[in-house]
Design a protein around this motif. Structure first.
Motif, PDB file in Angstrom:
ATOM      1  N   LEU A   1       1.082  -1.293   0.328  1.00 23.22           N
ATOM      2  CA  LEU A   1       0.260   0.766   0.308  1.00 23.22           C
ATOM      3  C   LEU A   1       0.786   1.678   0.356  1.00 23.22           C
ATOM      4  O   LEU A   1       0.865   2.733  -0.595  1.00 23.22           O
ATOM      5  CB  LEU A   1      -0.937  -0.315   1.150  1.00 23.22           C
ATOM      6  CG  LEU A   1      -2.458   0.656   0.534  1.00 23.22           C
ATOM      7  CD1 LEU A   1      -2.756  -0.104   0.020  1.00 23.22           C
ATOM      8  CD2 LEU A   1      -3.133   0.393   2.028  1.00 23.22           C
TER       9      LEU A   1
ATOM     10  N   PRO B   1     -11.166   1.732   2.779  1.00 20.24           N
ATOM     11  CA  PRO B   1     -11.794   2.348   1.349  1.00 20.24           C
ATOM     12  C   PRO B   1     -12.586   3.377   2.285  1.00 20.24           C
ATOM     13  O   PRO B   1     -13.362   4.524   1.990  1.00 20.24           O
ATOM     14  CB  PRO B   1     -12.294   1.737   0.378  1.00 20.24           C
ATOM     15  CG  PRO B   1     -11.752   0.302   0.665  1.00 20.24           C
ATOM     16  CD  PRO B   1     -11.002   0.069   1.767  1.00 20.24           C
TER      17      PRO B   1
ATOM     18  N   GLN C   1      -5.172  10.606  -5.156  1.00 24.62           N
ATOM     19  CA  GLN C   1      -4.565   9.097  -4.543  1.00 24.62           C
ATOM     20  C   GLN C   1      -5.007   8.084  -3.289  1.00 24.62           C
ATOM     21  O   GLN C   1      -4.626   7.203  -3.505  1.00 24.62           O
ATOM     22  CB  GLN C   1      -3.640   9.904  -3.518  1.00 24.62           C
ATOM     23  CG  GLN C   1      -2.519  11.493  -4.017  1.00 24.62           C
ATOM     24  CD  GLN C   1      -2.146  12.896  -2.388  1.00 24.62           C
ATOM     25  OE1 GLN C   1      -2.166  12.565  -1.526  1.00 24.62           O
ATOM     26  NE2 GLN C   1      -1.243  13.449  -3.545  1.00 24.62           N
ATOM     27  N   ARG C   2      -6.425   8.707  -2.915  1.00 20.33           N
ATOM     28  CA  ARG C   2      -7.781   8.223  -2.395  1.00 20.33           C
ATOM     29  C   ARG C   2      -7.860   6.751  -2.828  1.00 20.33           C
ATOM     30  O   ARG C   2      -8.162   5.679  -2.780  1.00 20.33           O
ATOM     31  CB  ARG C   2      -8.507   9.090  -1.852  1.00 20.33           C
ATOM     32  CG  ARG C   2      -9.175   8.108  -0.738  1.00 20.33           C
ATOM     33  CD  ARG C   2      -8.559   7.579   0.347  1.00 20.33           C
ATOM     34  NE  ARG C   2      -8.778   6.610   1.209  1.00 20.33           N
ATOM     35  CZ  ARG C   2      -9.883   6.833   2.595  1.00 20.33           C
ATOM     36  NH1 ARG C   2     -10.738   7.345   2.971  1.00 20.33           N
ATOM     37  NH2 ARG C   2     -10.588   5.827   3.135  1.00 20.33           N
TER      38      ARG C   2
ATOM     39  N   THR D   1      -3.401  11.384   2.614  1.00 21.60           N
ATOM     40  CA  THR D   1      -3.509   9.463   2.365  1.00 21.60           C
ATOM     41  C   THR D   1      -2.994   8.950   3.024  1.00 21.60           C
ATOM     42  O   THR D   1      -2.525   8.127   2.812  1.00 21.60           O
ATOM     43  CB  THR D   1      -3.630   9.988   1.001  1.00 21.60           C
ATOM     44  OG1 THR D   1      -2.395  10.752   0.701  1.00 21.60           O
ATOM     45  CG2 THR D   1      -4.909  10.302  -0.031  1.00 21.60           C
TER      46      THR D   1
ATOM     47  N   LEU E   1      -5.260   4.290  -3.266  1.00 16.96           N
ATOM     48  CA  LEU E   1      -5.192   3.596  -2.206  1.00 16.96           C
ATOM     49  C   LEU E   1      -6.601   2.198  -1.470  1.00 16.96           C
ATOM     50  O   LEU E   1      -5.943   1.046  -2.228  1.00 16.96           O
ATOM     51  CB  LEU E   1      -5.176   4.334  -0.806  1.00 16.96           C
ATOM     52  CG  LEU E   1      -3.642   4.954  -0.851  1.00 16.96           C
ATOM     53  CD1 LEU E   1      -3.592   5.920   0.213  1.00 16.96           C
ATOM     54  CD2 LEU E   1      -2.575   3.930  -0.780  1.00 16.96           C
ATOM     55  N   ASN E   2      -7.714   3.087  -2.809  1.00 17.05           N
ATOM     56  CA  ASN E   2      -8.849   1.716  -2.098  1.00 17.05           C
ATOM     57  C   ASN E   2      -8.832   0.426  -3.692  1.00 17.05           C
ATOM     58  O   ASN E   2      -9.344   0.105  -3.590  1.00 17.05           O
ATOM     59  CB  ASN E   2      -9.769   2.870  -2.888  1.00 17.05           C
ATOM     60  CG  ASN E   2     -10.193   3.758  -1.443  1.00 17.05           C
ATOM     61  OD1 ASN E   2     -10.090   4.352  -0.770  1.00 17.05           O
ATOM     62  ND2 ASN E   2     -11.356   4.893  -2.370  1.00 17.05           N
TER      63      ASN E   2
ATOM     64  N   LEU F   1       1.906   9.289  -4.800  1.00 10.04           N
ATOM     65  CA  LEU F   1       2.959  11.055  -4.900  1.00 10.04           C
ATOM     66  C   LEU F   1       3.136  11.179  -6.297  1.00 10.04           C
ATOM     67  O   LEU F   1       3.418  12.845  -6.096  1.00 10.04           O
ATOM     68  CB  LEU F   1       3.367  10.561  -3.498  1.00 10.04           C
ATOM     69  CG  LEU F   1       2.547  10.449  -2.232  1.00 10.04           C
ATOM     70  CD1 LEU F   1       3.263  10.402  -1.025  1.00 10.04           C
ATOM     71  CD2 LEU F   1       1.424  11.826  -1.938  1.00 10.04           C
TER      72      LEU F   1
ATOM     73  N   ALA G   1      -5.674  -1.682  -1.761  1.00 12.47           N
ATOM     74  CA  ALA G   1      -6.993  -2.039  -0.883  1.00 12.47           C
ATOM     75  C   ALA G   1      -7.762  -3.728  -1.493  1.00 12.47           C
ATOM     76  O   ALA G   1      -7.609  -4.875  -1.139  1.00 12.47           O
ATOM     77  CB  ALA G   1      -7.104  -0.952   0.317  1.00 12.47           C
TER      78      ALA G   1
ATOM     79  N   PRO H   1      -5.722  14.861  -3.638  1.00 10.91           N
ATOM     80  CA  PRO H   1      -5.909  13.861  -2.588  1.00 10.91           C
ATOM     81  C   PRO H   1      -7.073  12.694  -2.816  1.00 10.91           C
ATOM     82  O   PRO H   1      -6.487  11.266  -2.787  1.00 10.91           O
ATOM     83  CB  PRO H   1      -6.785  13.865  -1.324  1.00 10.91           C
ATOM     84  CG  PRO H   1      -5.711  16.013  -1.325  1.00 10.91           C
ATOM     85  CD  PRO H   1      -5.606  16.477  -2.700  1.00 10.91           C
TER      86      PRO H   1
ATOM     87  N   LEU I   1       0.889   4.124  -2.583  1.00 12.66           N
ATOM     88  CA  LEU I   1       1.504   5.307  -2.664  1.00 12.66           C
ATOM     89  C   LEU I   1       1.738   6.622  -2.865  1.00 12.66           C
ATOM     90  O   LEU I   1       1.875   7.541  -3.355  1.00 12.66           O
ATOM     91  CB  LEU I   1       1.141   5.826  -1.167  1.00 12.66           C
ATOM     92  CG  LEU I   1       0.792   7.264  -0.168  1.00 12.66           C
ATOM     93  CD1 LEU I   1      -0.522   7.870  -0.552  1.00 12.66           C
ATOM     94  CD2 LEU I   1       0.506   7.239   1.306  1.00 12.66           C
TER      95      LEU I   1
END
Lengths: 289, 289
Positions: free
Chosen positions: A12, B41, A29-30, B5, A33-34, A20, A37, A26, A16
């Protein structure tokens, strides 16, 4: 080596890092990550850590719609390392044990990759001092010296952009001894790994043959490498392997590999028979017997 | 402060830490990580980092079927810190500036929490030396001294087990000045945060009133605290707050808080107006105006 549960949070973190590099938003970026995940529960711990990292980065790159998130950083690292080259070369040339010094310079290159270059005010002397004076946790350069005596063809697996300038010093030292060195780079951009473009940028093509390994995966994932590379891999008298991912993907083969790396995590430290943070220059322990 | 994040990979790391405390079975560790990955998430970045961490740890604890994964470690930390107490006390008593030294000892306690205690061979002197000689990145002990002159009631929000012995030295220094100190602990076990049990284990109840904050969340999440605690929080002339999570959850209030902590991540470093790694002893910047 196989992945462990401690690798999962790092995946993870790598996703990220890629995000970045590409965006300050954000929300994007989110989203990266989601999506990553969601991918995590399906990553087998039977894979090498490098293989799982590759799948994670591919997903991140898809979401980012960017095939080379680290392009700018790689360019910067190459330039910075090139400015250090004369000092690195002088170090080896002024050394009473040039092979060992060149190995240590190559090892220092792997340390510098750990983000020290990011700081802008790179204290090259401090980093080299660390390796040159404190030495390596495992240093089998003498064994390397011995094996080079009967070798003629060396395959050199490089790791990252920037770091490859440090490798150049060791490669030249090998050439000084009459050895033919072939350098293998990644087939496509992944993380900050060196590709043909980086090799050309630091002039490596002018000193030896540079070969793509044909793979776009982190480390050296033999099942995805080109037949041209595999032929080179099998016929080399000796293989020099830089960095953690190459170690992760090759330490269970029985090839005659001289690994030079810094262990960036406890798992790799353990696999090396040492601890996280160890800087080593050691031969493959897997004999295939 | 709000989560970012960069917090997300850390949540997974915290869940793994809890799992590693409880079990050596990779399958169970993996189940924890997989369940937490599904949760990620849905965690709002509008929450404090500490609040999101709490939800993650609760999920990890559910999967692990264990309400206090860090129980053994907390016990160990308390014992270890208690063995250090005479030296800590002597440091303050021998100091020409006892309040500042006591603040630094409390700050050192927060550094030690960063896992240095894990190493077994705790070099207390090295850690104290770091704080005592290098000082703090921000040190508003003089302002504290000034404010204490007109205060009578201090609420002391402790952070972790073990670390609370280091706090005891500062609490005693406050008492020496005639101040009434009330210590607040967590209402239930979460991470390695100190609860009533830990306060009793280090004899804190014998030196001052110890109060549960009534909350089982990391930091001091006011919306989940008991009315008894909130009354204390509002009526205190001064609040001393230890550690990062208390800072994360309280730095946007306008309460008269003296924060003592080491920034364990870049985000908190930035929020402090400094950088990751900074050890600070500073007053709340939010005035509520």
């Amino acid at each position: 080596m196989r992945a462990t549960t401690t690798c999962i949070p790092c995946y993870l973190k790598q996703a990220l890092s890629a995000a970045l590099e590409v965006t300050d938003a954000p929300e994007t970026q989110r989203r990266v990550l989601n999506e990553v995940a969601k991918l995590l529960p399906g990553l087998p711990l039977e894979n090498t850590p490098a293989e799982n990292s590759t799948y994670v980065l591919w997903r991140a790159q898809e979401v980012l719609n960017c095939h080379d998130p680290f392009a700018a950083k790689k360019h910067h690292y190459n330039e910075l390392a090139l400015s250090m080259y004369p000092d690195l070369k002088a170090l080896v040339q002024g050394s009473a044990t040039p092979l060992q010094t060149a190995v240590k310079v190559a090892a220092a290159g792997n340390i510098i990759d750990l983000g020290i270059m990011d700081k802008g005010d790179v204290d090259l002397n401090a980093i080299l001092d660390e390796v040159l004076t404190q030495g390596l946790a495992v240093d089998e350069t003498e064994l390397l010296e011995e094996k080079l005596g009967t070798a003629s063809q060396v395959l050199y697996l490089v790791d990252n952009a920037g770091e490859i300038v440090f490798d150049r010093v060791l490669i030249e030292e090998l050439q000084t001894r009459g050895l033919t060195v072939v350098v293998a780079v990644k087939g496509a951009a992944i993380l900050n790994d060196a590709t043909m473009e980086d090799a050309l940028a630091v002039g490596m093509d002018r000193m030896c043959r540079v070969l793509s390994n044909g793979s776009s995966m982190i480390g050296t994932d033999l099942k995805t490498c080109s037949s041209e590379f595999l032929q080179e891999f099998r016929s080399a008298d000796l293989i020099t392997s830089k960095g953690q991912a190459n170690f992760e993907t090759l330490n269970e083969t029985s090839a005659p590999i001289f690994f030079v790396l810094k262990a960036k995590c406890p798992e790799v430290g353990r696999e090396l028979g040492g601890a996280m943070g160890d800087v080593v220059a050691m031969f493959n322990r897997t004999t295939g017997e």
